[in-house]
Design a protein around this motif. Structure first.
Motif, PDB file in Angstrom:
ATOM      1  N   ASP A  54       0.809  -1.223   0.000  1.00  0.00           N
ATOM      2  CA  ASP A  54       0.000   0.000   0.000  1.00  0.00           C
ATOM      3  C   ASP A  54       0.844   1.276   0.000  1.00  0.00           C
ATOM      4  N   HIS A  55       2.161   1.147  -0.138  1.00  0.00           N
ATOM      5  CA  HIS A  55       3.023   2.331  -0.078  1.00  0.00           C
ATOM      6  C   HIS A  55       3.917   2.294  -1.311  1.00  0.00           C
ATOM      7  N   LEU A  56       3.840   3.298  -2.156  1.00  0.00           N
ATOM      8  CA  LEU A  56       4.532   3.211  -3.442  1.00  0.00           C
ATOM      9  C   LEU A  56       5.012   4.576  -3.903  1.00  0.00           C
ATOM     10  N   ASP A  57       5.774   4.560  -4.966  1.00  0.00           N
ATOM     11  CA  ASP A  57       6.189   5.810  -5.616  1.00  0.00           C
ATOM     12  C   ASP A  57       5.454   5.891  -6.945  1.00  0.00           C
ATOM     13  N   LEU A  58       4.716   6.954  -7.105  1.00  0.00           N
ATOM     14  CA  LEU A  58       3.824   7.085  -8.262  1.00  0.00           C
ATOM     15  C   LEU A  58       4.561   7.316  -9.580  1.00  0.00           C
ATOM     16  N   VAL A  59       5.762   7.884  -9.515  1.00  0.00           N
ATOM     17  CA  VAL A  59       6.373   8.342 -10.780  1.00  0.00           C
ATOM     18  C   VAL A  59       7.697   7.676 -11.144  1.00  0.00           C
ATOM     19  N   THR A  60       8.176   6.724 -10.306  1.00  0.00           N
ATOM     20  CA  THR A  60       9.434   6.053 -10.661  1.00  0.00           C
ATOM     21  C   THR A  60       9.192   4.540 -10.689  1.00  0.00           C
ATOM     22  N   THR A  61      10.286   3.789 -10.868  1.00  0.00           N
ATOM     23  CA  THR A  61      10.156   2.332 -10.875  1.00  0.00           C
ATOM     24  C   THR A  61      10.031   1.768  -9.452  1.00  0.00           C
ATOM     25  N   ASP A  62      10.164   2.637  -8.452  1.00  0.00           N
ATOM     26  CA  ASP A  62       9.756   2.288  -7.086  1.00  0.00           C
ATOM     27  C   ASP A  62      10.556   1.129  -6.486  1.00  0.00           C
ATOM     28  N   LEU A  70       7.604  10.742  -5.534  1.00  0.00           N
ATOM     29  CA  LEU A  70       6.219  11.148  -5.260  1.00  0.00           C
ATOM     30  C   LEU A  70       5.528  10.012  -4.495  1.00  0.00           C
ATOM     31  N   PRO A  71       5.792   9.945  -3.165  1.00  0.00           N
ATOM     32  CA  PRO A  71       5.263   8.829  -2.387  1.00  0.00           C
ATOM     33  C   PRO A  71       3.749   8.895  -2.218  1.00  0.00           C
ATOM     34  N   GLN A  72       3.141   7.722  -2.298  1.00  0.00           N
ATOM     35  CA  GLN A  72       1.684   7.607  -2.150  1.00  0.00           C
ATOM     36  C   GLN A  72       1.384   6.457  -1.187  1.00  0.00           C
ATOM     37  N   ILE A  73       0.388   6.643  -0.327  1.00  0.00           N
ATOM     38  CA  ILE A  73      -0.095   5.551   0.530  1.00  0.00           C
ATOM     39  C   ILE A  73      -1.542   5.266   0.157  1.00  0.00           C
ATOM     40  N   LEU A  74      -1.829   4.001  -0.137  1.00  0.00           N
ATOM     41  CA  LEU A  74      -3.197   3.579  -0.403  1.00  0.00           C
ATOM     42  C   LEU A  74      -3.839   3.170   0.914  1.00  0.00           C
ATOM     43  N   ASN A  75      -5.097   3.450   1.070  1.00  0.00           N
ATOM     44  CA  ASN A  75      -5.851   3.087   2.279  1.00  0.00           C
ATOM     45  C   ASN A  75      -5.189   3.555   3.577  1.00  0.00           C
ATOM     46  N   PRO A  76      -4.765   4.808   3.661  1.00  0.00           N
ATOM     47  CA  PRO A  76      -4.055   5.234   4.882  1.00  0.00           C
ATOM     48  C   PRO A  76      -4.881   5.072   6.158  1.00  0.00           C
ATOM     49  N   SER A  77      -6.219   5.129   6.036  1.00  0.00           N
ATOM     50  CA  SER A  77      -7.018   5.023   7.272  1.00  0.00           C
ATOM     51  C   SER A  77      -6.950   3.616   7.865  1.00  0.00           C
ATOM     52  N   LYS A  78      -6.493   2.642   7.038  1.00  0.00           N
ATOM     53  CA  LYS A  78      -6.263   1.284   7.568  1.00  0.00           C
ATOM     54  C   LYS A  78      -5.101   1.298   8.573  1.00  0.00           C
ATOM     55  N   TYR A  79      -4.146   2.203   8.336  1.00  0.00           N
ATOM     56  CA  TYR A  79      -2.938   2.259   9.178  1.00  0.00           C
ATOM     57  C   TYR A  79      -3.044   3.343  10.253  1.00  0.00           C
ATOM     58  N   PRO A 115       7.190  16.049  -1.234  1.00  0.00           N
ATOM     59  CA  PRO A 115       8.181  16.647  -0.338  1.00  0.00           C
ATOM     60  C   PRO A 115       8.638  18.017  -0.878  1.00  0.00           C
ATOM     61  N   PRO A 116       9.263  18.842   0.004  1.00  0.00           N
ATOM     62  CA  PRO A 116       9.733  20.157  -0.460  1.00  0.00           C
ATOM     63  C   PRO A 116      10.604  20.004  -1.703  1.00  0.00           C
ATOM     64  N   HIS A 117      10.455  20.899  -2.632  1.00  0.00           N
ATOM     65  CA  HIS A 117      11.247  20.926  -3.873  1.00  0.00           C
ATOM     66  C   HIS A 117      11.158  19.625  -4.676  1.00  0.00           C
ATOM     67  N   THR A 118       9.953  19.059  -4.741  1.00  0.00           N
ATOM     68  CA  THR A 118       9.738  17.883  -5.598  1.00  0.00           C
ATOM     69  C   THR A 118       9.547  18.368  -7.031  1.00  0.00           C
ATOM     70  N   GLN A 219       7.401  23.543  -5.493  1.00  0.00           N
ATOM     71  CA  GLN A 219       8.594  24.400  -5.529  1.00  0.00           C
ATOM     72  C   GLN A 219       8.808  25.118  -4.206  1.00  0.00           C
ATOM     73  N   SER A 220       8.034  24.744  -3.187  1.00  0.00           N
ATOM     74  CA  SER A 220       8.137  25.445  -1.903  1.00  0.00           C
ATOM     75  C   SER A 220       9.104  24.709  -0.960  1.00  0.00           C
ATOM     76  N   ASN A 221       9.340  25.330   0.190  1.00  0.00           N
ATOM     77  CA  ASN A 221      10.246  24.733   1.192  1.00  0.00           C
ATOM     78  C   ASN A 221       9.525  23.784   2.144  1.00  0.00           C
ATOM     79  N   GLN A 222       8.216  23.634   1.967  1.00  0.00           N
ATOM     80  CA  GLN A 222       7.401  22.822   2.881  1.00  0.00           C
ATOM     81  C   GLN A 222       6.804  21.642   2.130  1.00  0.00           C
ATOM     82  N   PRO A 223       6.482  20.547   2.856  1.00  0.00           N
ATOM     83  CA  PRO A 223       5.812  19.431   2.175  1.00  0.00           C
ATOM     84  C   PRO A 223       4.422  19.852   1.703  1.00  0.00           C
ATOM     85  N   ARG A 224       3.988  19.269   0.574  1.00  0.00           N
ATOM     86  CA  ARG A 224       2.592  19.450   0.142  1.00  0.00           C
ATOM     87  C   ARG A 224       1.880  18.137   0.379  1.00  0.00           C
TER      88      ARG A 224
END
Ligand SMILES: O=C(O)CCC(=O)C(=O)O
Length: 266
Positions: A54-62, A70-79, A115-118, A219-224
């Motif tokens: 349930d935890h993957l990278d959306l834009v690379t070979t991961d 670009l990390p993604q979590i599926l079903n985060p409310s399960k965790y 993450p910042p500057h992704t 492009q910001s210094n903070q996570p989105r």
């Protein structure tokens, strides 16, 4: 479950059906956003759901040894059960019933962190391109950023009226079948007339499963942080068959991990 505190007026409902998206400046409180932020950050810091697929990278070979872009979590409310009993969920559910009817139910959630500057965008796509082609769907997504969402950090952008189209041809990002993320073919052409939707913390956008959408780099210094809830009405088998060849060619690490996790359960 909290009681809903927000409800759409007729104009908003008409606007959603006409354009395929809606911007809500406030769907929860600043206090709840702050609370959810720390739950969210903990999930990503601990790589919640990695072993379960349930935890993957959306834009690379991961690969396991790569830092995700670009990390993604599926079903985060399960965790993180703290994501379940929230004002945000109660309001989203009430609004989903206004837009889809009384049968609408919560169908899942996911989280996408920039993450910042992704440098990576989430390319133009329709969510239904990820779904199973054998079914007819009717669903909407609530996209709730857990801080302000701006053009600088990657707010949502939509193509008004695009939800009235069929699912358009897509491909894995970069035409690489090892990448799980999808992008629509000819994005420059199909995304003409896009509208950017910055929103304050505590707000959300809503979009239909076929609305073309995109977010830019952070492009910001903070996570989105984006937390996404899906509501749908019961699926029906499609009368007219269709094929999504972009799914058939994918061979991703995520598929391998999910299959292994299923095997472990069997
Ligand atoms: O948060 C993002 O970058 C993209 C979100 C998205 O594609 C979605 O909610 O369907």
């Amino acid at each position: 479950m909290d009681r809903p505190t927000v409800c759409l007026d007729d104009e908003q409902i008409e606007m959603f059906h006409r354009t395929g998206y809606l911007v809500l400046p406030a769907i929860t409180t600043p206090e709840e956003v702050e609370r959810l932020q720390s739950v969210y950050d903990q999930l990503f810091a601990t790589k919640a759901g990695r072993a379960q697929g349930d935890h993957l990278d959306l834009v690379t070979t991961d690969e396991d040894d790569q830092t995700p872009v670009l990390p993604q979590i599926l079903n985060p409310s399960k965790y993180a059960p703290a994501l379940v009993d929230t004002q945000l969920r109660a309001n989203a559910e009430a609004i989903a019933r206004q837009l889809l009817g009384p049968e609408a139910y919560f169908a899942g959630d996911h989280a996408i962190l920039k993450p910042p500057h992704t440098p990576a965008s989430t390319p133009w796509h329709q969510d239904e391109a990820y779904a199973q082609p054998e079914w007819d769907y009717n669903y909407i997504n609530f996209w709730a950023p857990l801080q302000e969402a701006t053009l600088e950090n990657g707010c949502m952008q939509f193509v008004p009226g695009s939800h009235r189209q069929e699912v358009l041809p897509h491909r894995p990002i970069g035409n690489d079948p090892r990448v799980i993320g999808l992008e629509v073919d000819e994005p420059e052409r199909v995304a003409a007339g896009a509208v950017a939707c910055p929103i304050p913390a505590g707000g959300a956008t809503i979009h239909h499963g076929r609305t073309l959408h995109y977010t830019g780099p952070n492009q910001s210094n903070q996570p989105r942080r984006a937390y996404i809830m899906i509501f749908e009405t019961p699926r029906k088998p499609r009368a007219t068959p269709r094929e999504f060849p972009w799914l058939a060619i994918q061979r991703t690490k995520w598929q391998e991990r999910s299959a292994a996790a299923q095997g472990d359960k069997a």
